[in-house]
Design a protein around this motif. Structure first.
Motif, PDB file in Angstrom:
ATOM      1  N   ALA A   1      41.645  39.540  54.908  1.00 39.46           N
ATOM      2  CA  ALA A   1      41.347  40.966  54.970  1.00 39.46           C
ATOM      3  C   ALA A   1      41.159  41.474  56.395  1.00 39.46           C
ATOM      4  CB  ALA A   1      40.099  41.276  54.150  1.00 39.46           C
ATOM      5  N   GLY A   2      40.573  40.671  57.274  1.00 38.03           N
ATOM      6  CA  GLY A   2      40.364  41.083  58.653  1.00 38.03           C
ATOM      7  C   GLY A   2      38.928  41.490  58.931  1.00 38.03           C
ATOM      8  N   PRO A   3      38.606  41.668  60.219  1.00 34.26           N
ATOM      9  CA  PRO A   3      37.220  41.873  60.635  1.00 34.26           C
ATOM     10  C   PRO A   3      36.593  43.200  60.228  1.00 34.26           C
ATOM     11  CG  PRO A   3      38.689  42.034  62.520  1.00 34.26           C
ATOM     12  CD  PRO A   3      39.517  41.568  61.364  1.00 34.26           C
ATOM     13  N   ALA A   4      37.377  44.214  59.900  1.00 35.22           N
ATOM     14  CA  ALA A   4      36.789  45.496  59.493  1.00 35.22           C
ATOM     15  C   ALA A   4      36.551  45.576  57.990  1.00 35.22           C
ATOM     16  CB  ALA A   4      37.669  46.651  59.947  1.00 35.22           C
ATOM     17  N   ALA A   5      36.975  44.568  57.249  1.00 34.53           N
ATOM     18  CA  ALA A   5      36.741  44.538  55.805  1.00 34.53           C
ATOM     19  C   ALA A   5      35.268  44.240  55.536  1.00 34.53           C
ATOM     20  CB  ALA A   5      37.626  43.478  55.153  1.00 34.53           C
ATOM     21  N   VAL A   6      34.783  44.744  54.413  1.00 30.40           N
ATOM     22  CA  VAL A   6      33.404  44.495  54.002  1.00 30.40           C
ATOM     23  C   VAL A   6      33.432  43.785  52.651  1.00 30.40           C
ATOM     24  CG1 VAL A   6      31.197  45.548  53.380  1.00 30.40           C
ATOM     25  CG2 VAL A   6      32.594  46.553  55.216  1.00 30.40           C
ATOM     26  N   VAL A   7      32.853  42.597  52.604  1.00 30.44           N
ATOM     27  CA  VAL A   7      32.768  41.866  51.340  1.00 30.44           C
ATOM     28  C   VAL A   7      31.677  42.518  50.494  1.00 30.44           C
ATOM     29  CG1 VAL A   7      32.270  39.654  50.240  1.00 30.44           C
ATOM     30  CG2 VAL A   7      33.557  39.719  52.387  1.00 30.44           C
ATOM     31  N   LYS A   8      32.040  42.973  49.304  1.00 29.31           N
ATOM     32  CA  LYS A   8      31.088  43.638  48.418  1.00 29.31           C
ATOM     33  C   LYS A   8      30.537  42.690  47.360  1.00 29.31           C
ATOM     34  CE  LYS A   8      30.231  47.301  48.957  1.00 29.31           C
ATOM     35  NZ  LYS A   8      29.188  47.818  49.850  1.00 29.31           N
ATOM     36  N   ALA A   9      31.323  41.694  46.966  1.00 26.89           N
ATOM     37  CA  ALA A   9      30.852  40.755  45.940  1.00 26.89           C
ATOM     38  C   ALA A   9      31.737  39.519  45.926  1.00 26.89           C
ATOM     39  CB  ALA A   9      30.881  41.414  44.561  1.00 26.89           C
ATOM     40  N   ILE A  10      31.101  38.394  45.635  1.00 31.46           N
ATOM     41  CA  ILE A  10      31.829  37.158  45.355  1.00 31.46           C
ATOM     42  C   ILE A  10      31.158  36.537  44.136  1.00 31.46           C
ATOM     43  CG2 ILE A  10      32.353  34.809  46.130  1.00 31.46           C
ATOM     44  CD1 ILE A  10      32.577  35.854  48.954  1.00 31.46           C
ATOM     45  N   LYS A  11      31.964  36.289  43.120  1.00 32.62           N
ATOM     46  CA  LYS A  11      31.463  35.657  41.891  1.00 32.62           C
ATOM     47  C   LYS A  11      32.339  34.444  41.636  1.00 32.62           C
ATOM     48  CE  LYS A  11      29.954  40.029  39.986  1.00 32.62           C
ATOM     49  NZ  LYS A  11      30.132  41.027  38.948  1.00 32.62           N
ATOM     50  N   ILE A  12      31.709  33.267  41.675  1.00 30.06           N
ATOM     51  CA  ILE A  12      32.487  32.043  41.487  1.00 30.06           C
ATOM     52  C   ILE A  12      31.890  31.186  40.382  1.00 30.06           C
ATOM     53  CG2 ILE A  12      33.341  31.992  43.853  1.00 30.06           C
ATOM     54  CD1 ILE A  12      31.253  29.769  44.424  1.00 30.06           C
ATOM     55  N   ARG A  13      32.737  30.313  39.865  1.00 30.01           N
ATOM     56  CA  ARG A  13      32.331  29.312  38.890  1.00 30.01           C
ATOM     57  C   ARG A  13      32.898  27.976  39.358  1.00 30.01           C
ATOM     58  NH1 ARG A  13      31.674  29.254  32.689  1.00 30.01           N
ATOM     59  NH2 ARG A  13      30.636  31.170  33.280  1.00 30.01           N
ATOM     60  N   LEU A  14      32.043  26.969  39.391  1.00 30.30           N
ATOM     61  CA  LEU A  14      32.491  25.636  39.809  1.00 30.30           C
ATOM     62  C   LEU A  14      33.116  24.897  38.641  1.00 30.30           C
ATOM     63  CD1 LEU A  14      29.660  24.284  42.119  1.00 30.30           C
ATOM     64  CD2 LEU A  14      31.814  25.363  42.755  1.00 30.30           C
ATOM     65  N   GLY A  15      34.085  24.053  38.989  1.00 28.82           N
ATOM     66  CA  GLY A  15      34.729  23.174  38.014  1.00 28.82           C
ATOM     67  C   GLY A  15      34.517  21.730  38.438  1.00 28.82           C
ATOM     68  N   VAL A  16      35.599  21.042  38.748  1.00 26.49           N
ATOM     69  CA  VAL A  16      35.517  19.642  39.156  1.00 26.49           C
ATOM     70  C   VAL A  16      34.940  19.544  40.566  1.00 26.49           C
ATOM     71  CG1 VAL A  16      37.452  18.991  37.663  1.00 26.49           C
ATOM     72  CG2 VAL A  16      37.893  19.587  40.054  1.00 26.49           C
TER      73      VAL A  16
END
Length: 140
Positions: free
Chosen positions: A73-88
């Motif tokens: 995305a680059g340096p001016a992007a703003v991360v609003k959310a990260i939702k992850i699920r682990l597997g192996v």
């Protein structure tokens, strides 16, 4: 260079990012995230607890997903959310390959949703979604 919202389309794919899984990186990132659980640094105790070796912690995986999305995305992007699920697990000696696809765009606030997956030799280590706000083309 920052990616502009106007230049992104649903269905765009992010370039693959291979992450070598070394024993040093697994231990160092666990320590850096203040996760002192022995399964992340002591092979003998990890085996006693049912694992085949030490393995990467979730905080590191979350950070790698963030890195992957923000590098695209680059340096001016703003991360609003990260939702992850682990597997192996991510074990030393393997490689995790992160991939992503733009799945939605929200014109009202320039948010882009990205489906992210991290695969290793055992299968899917992480699956999830990241949401970033990108600037308009005239703002980059």
């Amino acid at each position: 260079m920052t990616r502009a919202y106007d230049e992104v389309a649903v269905g765009d794919t992010l370039p693959e990012l291979p992450i070598p899984l070394t024993r040093t990186s697994i231990v160092a990132t666990a320590i850096a995230s203040r996760d002192y659980q022995d399964v992340h640094h002591d092979p003998g105790l990890a085996v006693e607890r049912g694992s085949r070796d030490i393995f990467m912690n979730i905080l590191t995986t979350n950070g790698l997903v963030d890195r992957y999305v923000t590098e695209w995305a680059g340096p001016a992007a703003v991360v609003k959310a990260i939702k992850i699920r682990l597997g192996v697990p991510n074990y030393p000696g393997d490689t995790m390959v992160l991939t992503g696809t733009v799945t939605a765009k929200h014109d009202e606030d320039n948010r882009v949703e990205i489906a992210v997956r991290g695969m290793n030799g055992l299968g899917a280590h992480v699956t999830g979604t990241a949401v970033v706000r990108l600037p308009s083309k005239d703002a980059t």
